[in-house]
Motif scaffolding. Structure first.
Motif, PDB file in Angstrom:
ATOM      1  N   ARG A 197       3.285   2.613   7.728  1.00 60.93           N
ATOM      2  CA  ARG A 197       2.541   1.373   8.357  1.00 60.93           C
ATOM      3  C   ARG A 197       2.788   0.173   7.547  1.00 60.93           C
ATOM      4  O   ARG A 197       2.889   0.330   6.168  1.00 60.93           O
ATOM      5  CB  ARG A 197       0.846   1.595   8.293  1.00 60.93           C
ATOM      6  CG  ARG A 197       0.493   2.494   9.673  1.00 60.93           C
ATOM      7  CD  ARG A 197      -0.704   2.909   9.545  1.00 60.93           C
ATOM      8  NE  ARG A 197      -1.819   1.584   9.272  1.00 60.93           N
ATOM      9  CZ  ARG A 197      -3.094   1.864   9.126  1.00 60.93           C
ATOM     10  NH1 ARG A 197      -3.840   2.985   9.019  1.00 60.93           N
ATOM     11  NH2 ARG A 197      -3.939   0.669   8.913  1.00 60.93           N
ATOM     12  N   ARG A 198       2.695  -0.956   8.017  1.00 65.35           N
ATOM     13  CA  ARG A 198       2.901  -2.146   7.226  1.00 65.35           C
ATOM     14  C   ARG A 198       1.673  -2.331   6.223  1.00 65.35           C
ATOM     15  O   ARG A 198       0.552  -2.216   6.614  1.00 65.35           O
ATOM     16  CB  ARG A 198       3.098  -3.502   7.926  1.00 65.35           C
ATOM     17  CG  ARG A 198       4.232  -3.378   8.695  1.00 65.35           C
ATOM     18  CD  ARG A 198       4.302  -4.685   9.869  1.00 65.35           C
ATOM     19  NE  ARG A 198       5.636  -4.669  10.387  1.00 65.35           N
ATOM     20  CZ  ARG A 198       6.175  -5.535  11.115  1.00 65.35           C
ATOM     21  NH1 ARG A 198       5.432  -6.770  11.534  1.00 65.35           N
ATOM     22  NH2 ARG A 198       7.250  -5.525  12.065  1.00 65.35           N
ATOM     23  N   SER A 199       1.863  -2.544   5.062  1.00 65.52           N
ATOM     24  CA  SER A 199       0.899  -2.764   4.032  1.00 65.52           C
ATOM     25  C   SER A 199      -0.142  -3.877   4.281  1.00 65.52           C
ATOM     26  O   SER A 199      -1.079  -3.809   3.777  1.00 65.52           O
ATOM     27  CB  SER A 199       1.569  -2.933   2.615  1.00 65.52           C
ATOM     28  OG  SER A 199       2.420  -3.789   2.424  1.00 65.52           O
ATOM     29  N   GLY A 200       0.204  -5.169   4.943  1.00 61.03           N
ATOM     30  CA  GLY A 200      -0.426  -5.998   5.165  1.00 61.03           C
ATOM     31  C   GLY A 200      -1.686  -5.424   6.099  1.00 61.03           C
ATOM     32  O   GLY A 200      -2.736  -6.523   5.927  1.00 61.03           O
ATOM     33  N   GLY A 201      -1.694  -4.615   6.660  1.00 58.70           N
ATOM     34  CA  GLY A 201      -2.820  -4.044   7.474  1.00 58.70           C
ATOM     35  C   GLY A 201      -3.573  -3.120   6.701  1.00 58.70           C
ATOM     36  O   GLY A 201      -4.795  -2.582   7.321  1.00 58.70           O
ATOM     37  N   PHE A 202      -3.496  -2.670   5.443  1.00 55.99           N
ATOM     38  CA  PHE A 202      -4.061  -2.039   4.802  1.00 55.99           C
ATOM     39  C   PHE A 202      -5.268  -2.596   4.006  1.00 55.99           C
ATOM     40  O   PHE A 202      -5.310  -3.851   4.027  1.00 55.99           O
ATOM     41  CB  PHE A 202      -3.376  -1.583   3.170  1.00 55.99           C
ATOM     42  CG  PHE A 202      -2.277  -0.512   3.698  1.00 55.99           C
ATOM     43  CD1 PHE A 202      -1.823   0.087   4.982  1.00 55.99           C
ATOM     44  CD2 PHE A 202      -1.331   0.008   2.577  1.00 55.99           C
ATOM     45  CE1 PHE A 202      -0.798   0.719   5.045  1.00 55.99           C
ATOM     46  CE2 PHE A 202      -0.302   1.031   2.696  1.00 55.99           C
ATOM     47  CZ  PHE A 202      -0.280   1.519   4.015  1.00 55.99           C
ATOM     48  N   SER A 203      -6.267  -1.703   4.000  1.00 49.71           N
ATOM     49  CA  SER A 203      -7.707  -1.950   3.279  1.00 49.71           C
ATOM     50  C   SER A 203      -7.509  -2.326   1.852  1.00 49.71           C
ATOM     51  O   SER A 203      -6.427  -1.795   1.383  1.00 49.71           O
ATOM     52  CB  SER A 203      -8.544  -0.771   3.641  1.00 49.71           C
ATOM     53  OG  SER A 203      -8.480   0.106   2.902  1.00 49.71           O
ATOM     54  N   LEU A 204      -8.561  -2.840   1.331  1.00 50.74           N
ATOM     55  CA  LEU A 204      -8.391  -3.094  -0.115  1.00 50.74           C
ATOM     56  C   LEU A 204      -8.141  -1.818  -0.795  1.00 50.74           C
ATOM     57  O   LEU A 204      -7.283  -1.703  -1.733  1.00 50.74           O
ATOM     58  CB  LEU A 204      -9.570  -3.957  -0.485  1.00 50.74           C
ATOM     59  CG  LEU A 204      -9.649  -4.155  -2.176  1.00 50.74           C
ATOM     60  CD1 LEU A 204      -8.510  -4.854  -2.663  1.00 50.74           C
ATOM     61  CD2 LEU A 204     -11.026  -4.875  -2.377  1.00 50.74           C
ATOM     62  N   GLY A 205      -8.762  -0.580  -0.523  1.00 49.23           N
ATOM     63  CA  GLY A 205      -8.548   0.355  -1.329  1.00 49.23           C
ATOM     64  C   GLY A 205      -7.361   1.305  -1.004  1.00 49.23           C
ATOM     65  O   GLY A 205      -6.550   1.738  -2.115  1.00 49.23           O
ATOM     66  N   MET A 206      -6.838   1.103   0.394  1.00 53.63           N
ATOM     67  CA  MET A 206      -5.285   1.385   0.478  1.00 53.63           C
ATOM     68  C   MET A 206      -4.394   0.598  -0.400  1.00 53.63           C
ATOM     69  O   MET A 206      -3.616   1.230  -0.687  1.00 53.63           O
ATOM     70  CB  MET A 206      -4.932   1.499   1.974  1.00 53.63           C
ATOM     71  CG  MET A 206      -6.066   2.423   2.877  1.00 53.63           C
ATOM     72  SD  MET A 206      -5.940   1.941   4.450  1.00 53.63           S
ATOM     73  CE  MET A 206      -4.077   2.444   5.015  1.00 53.63           C
ATOM     74  N   GLY A 207      -4.682  -0.437  -0.350  1.00 58.05           N
ATOM     75  CA  GLY A 207      -3.702  -1.542  -1.203  1.00 58.05           C
ATOM     76  C   GLY A 207      -3.592  -0.811  -2.667  1.00 58.05           C
ATOM     77  O   GLY A 207      -2.702  -0.994  -3.589  1.00 58.05           O
ATOM     78  N   GLN A 208      -4.920  -0.433  -3.283  1.00 60.41           N
ATOM     79  CA  GLN A 208      -4.872  -0.245  -4.556  1.00 60.41           C
ATOM     80  C   GLN A 208      -4.128   1.206  -4.643  1.00 60.41           C
ATOM     81  O   GLN A 208      -3.582   1.471  -5.595  1.00 60.41           O
ATOM     82  CB  GLN A 208      -6.667   0.166  -5.037  1.00 60.41           C
ATOM     83  CG  GLN A 208      -7.198  -1.137  -5.165  1.00 60.41           C
ATOM     84  CD  GLN A 208      -7.131  -1.740  -6.404  1.00 60.41           C
ATOM     85  OE1 GLN A 208      -5.904  -2.245  -6.933  1.00 60.41           O
ATOM     86  NE2 GLN A 208      -8.267  -2.302  -7.039  1.00 60.41           N
TER      87      GLN A 208
END
Length: 314
Positions: free
Chosen positions: A123-134
């Motif tokens: 999945r594209r990281s731009g659609g990640f939640s803050l926690g997933m981005g962390q």
């Protein structure tokens, strides 16, 4: 190991970091704490060579970061969890990092599993939640299987399961003999995670010591007493105690009489003690006391009038 010596950074007339020196040693989780604007992120950026110091130096395992032949194998860092291309999937982001630093693709799959992102790796990281981005940022930091790990606010955006996961991860990395430096504003979490604490304010070092040393700087706030003779003990202490709070039929807290004196009186009266535990200030209380003169912005409900006085503040 991270060695910071007389590190200084000026932005015009503003001094962000002021003659800062400390050492982060392997085998323990070291918390890097300070109020907003204390210079924590600037210090981390100078350790990574992203900002040039005005004076002083920072070494990673004996060398400046940029002099290592394989920097990602020496230190893995998370400074900005949003530092990924939003249109690039998580797997592609890590694969690009791996390809440019000679890291195998198998390692990409391993760190995705480690941080719990395998199912969303494409999945594209731009659609990640803050926690997933962390989690993706932490995966990037661990990609090179580095000797040293440095994370800036890694708990931000994580749910309770994620907070427990990062706590256990940091402890396991330290147990493997790695150097671990982590910054956070969550004092309760750092109290559970870190063994050593470096506290800064307005760019200057305030404290550099173990958790037990920090705790020892405070006076006990109360003593918890458990005894089958609780009522008799309370009568013995009533004249000198400033407060007695009953917690149960055999349990109470005492303020104003220390543990040694309570034990002596119980012994003299031949009264059995089952628990005698001095309670000290929390890490949050200690942090507020140490940094109260280094906070730039105080709210109307400021907590700097703490009653937990330090015996030997630095």
């Amino acid at each position: 190991m991270i060695d910071v010596t007389n590190l200084t950074k000026h932005y015009g007339r503003h001094i962000a970091v002021d003659d800062l020196s400390f050492t982060v040693r392997p085998g323990v989780v070291t918390a890097f704490l300070g109020p907003n604007g204390a210079g924590k992120t600037t210090t981390m950026r100078m350790i990574l060579g992203l900002d040039r110091p005005t004076a002083g130096r920072a070494l990673v395992n004996g060398r400046p970061f940029e002099q290592h032949r394989a920097p990602l194998r020496e230190i893995g860092a998370l400074i900005d969890a949003k530092g990924t291309h939003p249109g690039r999937p998580a797997r592609d982001h890590l694969s690009a990092l791996a390809a440019t630093t000679g890291i195998s693709k198998r390692r990409v799959g391993k760190v995705l599993d480690l941080v719990g992102l395998s199912e969303v790796a494409d999945r594209r990281s731009g659609g990640f939640s803050l926690g997933m981005g962390q989690r993706l940022g932490i995966a990037s930091a661990l990609l090179g299987d580095p000797h040293t790990v440095m994370l800036d606010e890694p708990v931000n955006g994580l749910d309770p399961e994620g907070v427990l996961w990062i706590r256990n991860l940091l402890k396991s990395l330290a147990a493997e003999g790695r150097t671990v430096l982590v910054s956070s504003h969550l004092m309760s979490e750092m109290a559970l995670t870190a063994e050593h604490f470096i506290i800064v304010g307005r760019g200057r070092l305030i404290a550099d010591m173990s958790g037990s040393e920090l705790t020892a700087m405070t006076e006990p706030t109360s003593v918890r007493v458990r005894s089958p003779h609780a009522r008799q003990l309370r009568d013995l202490l009533a004249g000198d105690a400033t407060d007695i709070a009953i917690r149960g039929h055999d349990l109470f807290d005492v303020v104003g009489v220390d543990a040694d004196e309570i034990g002596a009186r119980a012994r003299s009266a031949n009264l059995q003690l089952q628990e005698l535990t001095p309670a000290r200030a929390s890490l949050e209380d200690i942090f507020i006391d140490l940094t109260k003169d280094a906070v730039d912005y105080h709210g109307a409900t400021d907590s700097t009038n703490s009653t937990h006085k330090l015996e030997n503040p630095r």
